[in-house]
Design a protein around this motif. Structure first.
Motif, PDB file in Angstrom:
ATOM      1  N   GLY A  24       0.820  -1.216   0.000  1.00  0.00           N
ATOM      2  CA  GLY A  24       0.000   0.000   0.000  1.00  0.00           C
ATOM      3  C   GLY A  24       0.847   1.256   0.000  1.00  0.00           C
ATOM      4  N   GLY A  25       1.919   1.215   0.792  1.00  0.00           N
ATOM      5  CA  GLY A  25       2.823   2.363   0.814  1.00  0.00           C
ATOM      6  C   GLY A  25       3.462   2.613  -0.538  1.00  0.00           C
ATOM      7  N   ALA A  26       3.920   1.537  -1.182  1.00  0.00           N
ATOM      8  CA  ALA A  26       4.540   1.669  -2.506  1.00  0.00           C
ATOM      9  C   ALA A  26       3.531   2.148  -3.547  1.00  0.00           C
ATOM     10  CB  ALA A  26       5.143   0.332  -2.938  1.00  0.00           C
ATOM     11  N   LEU A  27       2.311   1.587  -3.509  1.00  0.00           N
ATOM     12  CA  LEU A  27       1.271   1.995  -4.445  1.00  0.00           C
ATOM     13  C   LEU A  27       0.883   3.454  -4.221  1.00  0.00           C
ATOM     14  CD1 LEU A  27      -0.738   1.214  -6.680  1.00  0.00           C
ATOM     15  CD2 LEU A  27      -2.293   0.435  -4.880  1.00  0.00           C
ATOM     16  N   GLY A  28       0.768   3.828  -2.951  1.00  0.00           N
ATOM     17  CA  GLY A  28       0.434   5.217  -2.640  1.00  0.00           C
ATOM     18  C   GLY A  28       1.515   6.178  -3.092  1.00  0.00           C
ATOM     19  N   LEU A  29       2.762   5.811  -2.886  1.00  0.00           N
ATOM     20  CA  LEU A  29       3.881   6.653  -3.317  1.00  0.00           C
ATOM     21  C   LEU A  29       3.900   6.784  -4.836  1.00  0.00           C
ATOM     22  CD1 LEU A  29       6.429   8.234  -2.572  1.00  0.00           C
ATOM     23  CD2 LEU A  29       7.692   6.080  -2.708  1.00  0.00           C
ATOM     24  N   ALA A  30       3.731   5.653  -5.531  1.00  0.00           N
ATOM     25  CA  ALA A  30       3.725   5.690  -6.992  1.00  0.00           C
ATOM     26  C   ALA A  30       2.545   6.503  -7.504  1.00  0.00           C
ATOM     27  CB  ALA A  30       3.674   4.273  -7.566  1.00  0.00           C
ATOM     28  N   GLY A  31       1.381   6.316  -6.884  1.00  0.00           N
ATOM     29  CA  GLY A  31       0.198   7.075  -7.294  1.00  0.00           C
ATOM     30  C   GLY A  31       0.374   8.557  -7.050  1.00  0.00           C
ATOM     31  N   GLY A  32       0.978   8.883  -5.912  1.00  0.00           N
ATOM     32  CA  GLY A  32       1.216  10.293  -5.593  1.00  0.00           C
ATOM     33  C   GLY A  32       2.207  10.934  -6.537  1.00  0.00           C
ATOM     34  N   LEU A  33       3.281  10.228  -6.865  1.00  0.00           N
ATOM     35  CA  LEU A  33       4.292  10.769  -7.772  1.00  0.00           C
ATOM     36  C   LEU A  33       3.746  10.924  -9.189  1.00  0.00           C
ATOM     37  CD1 LEU A  33       7.496   8.844  -6.595  1.00  0.00           C
ATOM     38  CD2 LEU A  33       6.922  11.258  -6.208  1.00  0.00           C
ATOM     39  N   ALA A  34       2.855   9.999  -9.590  1.00  0.00           N
ATOM     40  CA  ALA A  34       2.289  10.056 -10.938  1.00  0.00           C
ATOM     41  C   ALA A  34       1.057  10.951 -10.999  1.00  0.00           C
ATOM     42  CB  ALA A  34       1.929   8.649 -11.408  1.00  0.00           C
ATOM     43  N   GLY A  35       0.599  11.405  -9.851  1.00  0.00           N
ATOM     44  CA  GLY A  35      -0.589  12.250  -9.819  1.00  0.00           C
ATOM     45  C   GLY A  35      -1.884  11.481 -10.041  1.00  0.00           C
ATOM     46  N   VAL A  36      -1.864  10.191  -9.766  1.00  0.00           N
ATOM     47  CA  VAL A  36      -3.052   9.346  -9.927  1.00  0.00           C
ATOM     48  C   VAL A  36      -3.726   9.225  -8.561  1.00  0.00           C
ATOM     49  CG1 VAL A  36      -3.907   7.084 -10.653  1.00  0.00           C
ATOM     50  CG2 VAL A  36      -1.923   8.095 -11.793  1.00  0.00           C
ATOM     51  N   VAL A  37      -4.828   9.942  -8.385  1.00  0.00           N
ATOM     52  CA  VAL A  37      -5.496  10.003  -7.092  1.00  0.00           C
ATOM     53  C   VAL A  37      -6.035   8.636  -6.639  1.00  0.00           C
ATOM     54  CG1 VAL A  37      -7.415  11.054  -5.821  1.00  0.00           C
ATOM     55  CG2 VAL A  37      -6.011  12.447  -7.346  1.00  0.00           C
ATOM     56  N   PRO A  38      -6.684   7.841  -7.526  1.00  0.00           N
ATOM     57  CA  PRO A  38      -7.156   6.533  -7.046  1.00  0.00           C
ATOM     58  C   PRO A  38      -6.024   5.632  -6.551  1.00  0.00           C
ATOM     59  CG  PRO A  38      -8.260   7.094  -9.092  1.00  0.00           C
ATOM     60  CD  PRO A  38      -7.179   8.118  -8.874  1.00  0.00           C
ATOM     61  N   GLY A  39      -4.879   5.675  -7.208  1.00  0.00           N
ATOM     62  CA  GLY A  39      -3.722   4.893  -6.760  1.00  0.00           C
ATOM     63  C   GLY A  39      -3.216   5.368  -5.412  1.00  0.00           C
ATOM     64  N   LEU A  40      -3.182   6.673  -5.214  1.00  0.00           N
ATOM     65  CA  LEU A  40      -2.763   7.252  -3.943  1.00  0.00           C
ATOM     66  C   LEU A  40      -3.715   6.835  -2.826  1.00  0.00           C
ATOM     67  CD1 LEU A  40      -0.971   9.208  -2.316  1.00  0.00           C
ATOM     68  CD2 LEU A  40      -2.515  11.040  -3.022  1.00  0.00           C
ATOM     69  N   VAL A  41      -5.019   6.923  -3.096  1.00  0.00           N
ATOM     70  CA  VAL A  41      -6.036   6.573  -2.087  1.00  0.00           C
ATOM     71  C   VAL A  41      -5.996   5.073  -1.773  1.00  0.00           C
ATOM     72  CG1 VAL A  41      -8.526   6.466  -1.639  1.00  0.00           C
ATOM     73  CG2 VAL A  41      -7.526   8.522  -2.648  1.00  0.00           C
ATOM     74  N   ALA A  42      -5.935   4.237  -2.801  1.00  0.00           N
ATOM     75  CA  ALA A  42      -5.903   2.784  -2.589  1.00  0.00           C
ATOM     76  C   ALA A  42      -4.649   2.380  -1.821  1.00  0.00           C
ATOM     77  CB  ALA A  42      -5.970   2.053  -3.925  1.00  0.00           C
ATOM     78  N   GLY A  43      -3.524   2.960  -2.182  1.00  0.00           N
ATOM     79  CA  GLY A  43      -2.278   2.648  -1.487  1.00  0.00           C
ATOM     80  C   GLY A  43      -2.319   3.084  -0.038  1.00  0.00           C
ATOM     81  N   ALA A  44      -2.817   4.281   0.200  1.00  0.00           N
ATOM     82  CA  ALA A  44      -2.916   4.785   1.575  1.00  0.00           C
ATOM     83  C   ALA A  44      -3.859   3.912   2.394  1.00  0.00           C
ATOM     84  CB  ALA A  44      -3.391   6.232   1.573  1.00  0.00           C
ATOM     85  N   LEU A  45      -4.969   3.492   1.789  1.00  0.00           N
ATOM     86  CA  LEU A  45      -5.928   2.643   2.484  1.00  0.00           C
ATOM     87  C   LEU A  45      -5.291   1.295   2.858  1.00  0.00           C
ATOM     88  CD1 LEU A  45      -8.835   2.287   3.481  1.00  0.00           C
ATOM     89  CD2 LEU A  45      -9.394   1.353   1.241  1.00  0.00           C
ATOM     90  N   GLY A  46      -4.570   0.676   1.944  1.00  0.00           N
ATOM     91  CA  GLY A  46      -3.884  -0.589   2.236  1.00  0.00           C
ATOM     92  C   GLY A  46      -2.871  -0.443   3.357  1.00  0.00           C
ATOM     93  N   ALA A  47      -2.095   0.639   3.306  1.00  0.00           N
ATOM     94  CA  ALA A  47      -1.094   0.873   4.345  1.00  0.00           C
ATOM     95  C   ALA A  47      -1.752   1.110   5.697  1.00  0.00           C
ATOM     96  CB  ALA A  47      -0.218   2.061   3.951  1.00  0.00           C
ATOM     97  N   VAL A  48      -2.822   1.888   5.720  1.00  0.00           N
ATOM     98  CA  VAL A  48      -3.523   2.165   6.983  1.00  0.00           C
ATOM     99  C   VAL A  48      -4.133   0.886   7.558  1.00  0.00           C
ATOM    100  CG1 VAL A  48      -5.546   3.330   7.972  1.00  0.00           C
ATOM    101  CG2 VAL A  48      -3.940   4.609   6.545  1.00  0.00           C
ATOM    102  N   LEU A  49      -4.806   0.096   6.724  1.00  0.00           N
ATOM    103  CA  LEU A  49      -5.428  -1.136   7.214  1.00  0.00           C
ATOM    104  C   LEU A  49      -4.392  -2.129   7.738  1.00  0.00           C
ATOM    105  CD1 LEU A  49      -8.276  -1.692   4.594  1.00  0.00           C
ATOM    106  CD2 LEU A  49      -8.499  -0.894   6.955  1.00  0.00           C
ATOM    107  N   GLY A  50      -3.290  -2.292   7.033  1.00  0.00           N
ATOM    108  CA  GLY A  50      -2.218  -3.173   7.504  1.00  0.00           C
ATOM    109  C   GLY A  50      -1.636  -2.681   8.822  1.00  0.00           C
TER     110      GLY A  50
END
Length: 156
Positions: A24-50
Motif C-alpha cells: 500500500g505504501g509503494a502503491l500510494g507513493l507511486a500514485g502520488g508521484l504520478a498524480g493518480v489520485v485513485p492509486g494514492l487513495v488505494a495505497g494509503a488505504l492498504g497501508a492504513v489497514l495493515g
C-alpha cells in the motif's frame, strides 16, 4: 503450587498485514508521484489497514493459567477469570492443538486457535496452553474431536 504461565495473543495474518502495509505504501507513493489520485487513495488505504491490524489492542491480550483457573487480561487489566470448576466444557482437538473453553457464556469463553481454526489471532505456544487447560479440567467435561469444525457440524 505451580507458577502461573502466560500465553500472549499474536496476529495470525502478520505476513498479509506487512504486505498490505508495504504494498500500500509503494502503491500510494507511486500514485502520488504520478498524480493518480485513485492509486494514492488505494495505497494509503492498504497501508492504513495493515498498520491498524498490526497495532490492534488484541495483541495486548494475555491468557494466564494457574492451579485455580484461567484468566484473560488486556494490558494488565482483567477481562475475565474462570475457575476450573466453573468450566462448562472443553472441546479439544489434540491433532490441531485447538481447544474451546466454554465458560457458560461467550464473554467468559476462549478459543485457542490451532491449525486451520477460524480466528483472526494466534496464541503463543498454543500446544502448551491446550495441555495446561486439559490437565486442569475434569475429564468428564472434556470432549475430544478430530477438528472443532467437525464437532460443530455434528451438533444439532
Amino acid at each position: 503450587m505451580a507458577a502461573p504461565r502466560r500465553f500472549r495473543f499474536r496476529p495470525r495474518y502478520r505476513g498479509l498485514a506487512w504486505t498490505a502495509l508495504g504494498g500500500g505504501g509503494a502503491l500510494g507513493l507511486a500514485g502520488g508521484l504520478a498524480g493518480v489520485v485513485p492509486g494514492l487513495v488505494a495505497g494509503a488505504l492498504g497501508a492504513v489497514l495493515g498498520g491498524l491490524y498490526l497495532a490492534s489492542p488484541a495483541w495486548r491480550l494475555t491468557v494466564i493459567v494457574d492451579d485455580d483457573g484461567l484468566e484473560v487480561t488486556s494490558a494488565g487489566d482483567r477481562r475475565f477469570r474462570l475457575a476450573w470448576d466453573d468450566v462448562a466444557r472443553v472441546v479439544s482437538s489434540p491433532t490441531t492443538h485447538t481447544c474451546f473453553v466454554d465458560g457458560g457464556e461467550p464473554a467468559r469463553s476462549l478459543l485457542v486457535p490451532g491449525d486451520g481454526a477460524p480466528a483472526p489471532y494466534d496464541i503463543e505456544d498454543k500446544a502448551a496452553l491446550c495441555e495446561a487447560i486439559l490437565a486442569r479440567v475434569a475429564p468428564e467435561r472434556v470432549t475430544t474431536v478430530e477438528t472443532l469444525e467437525g464437532a460443530q457440524a455434528s451438533t444439532p
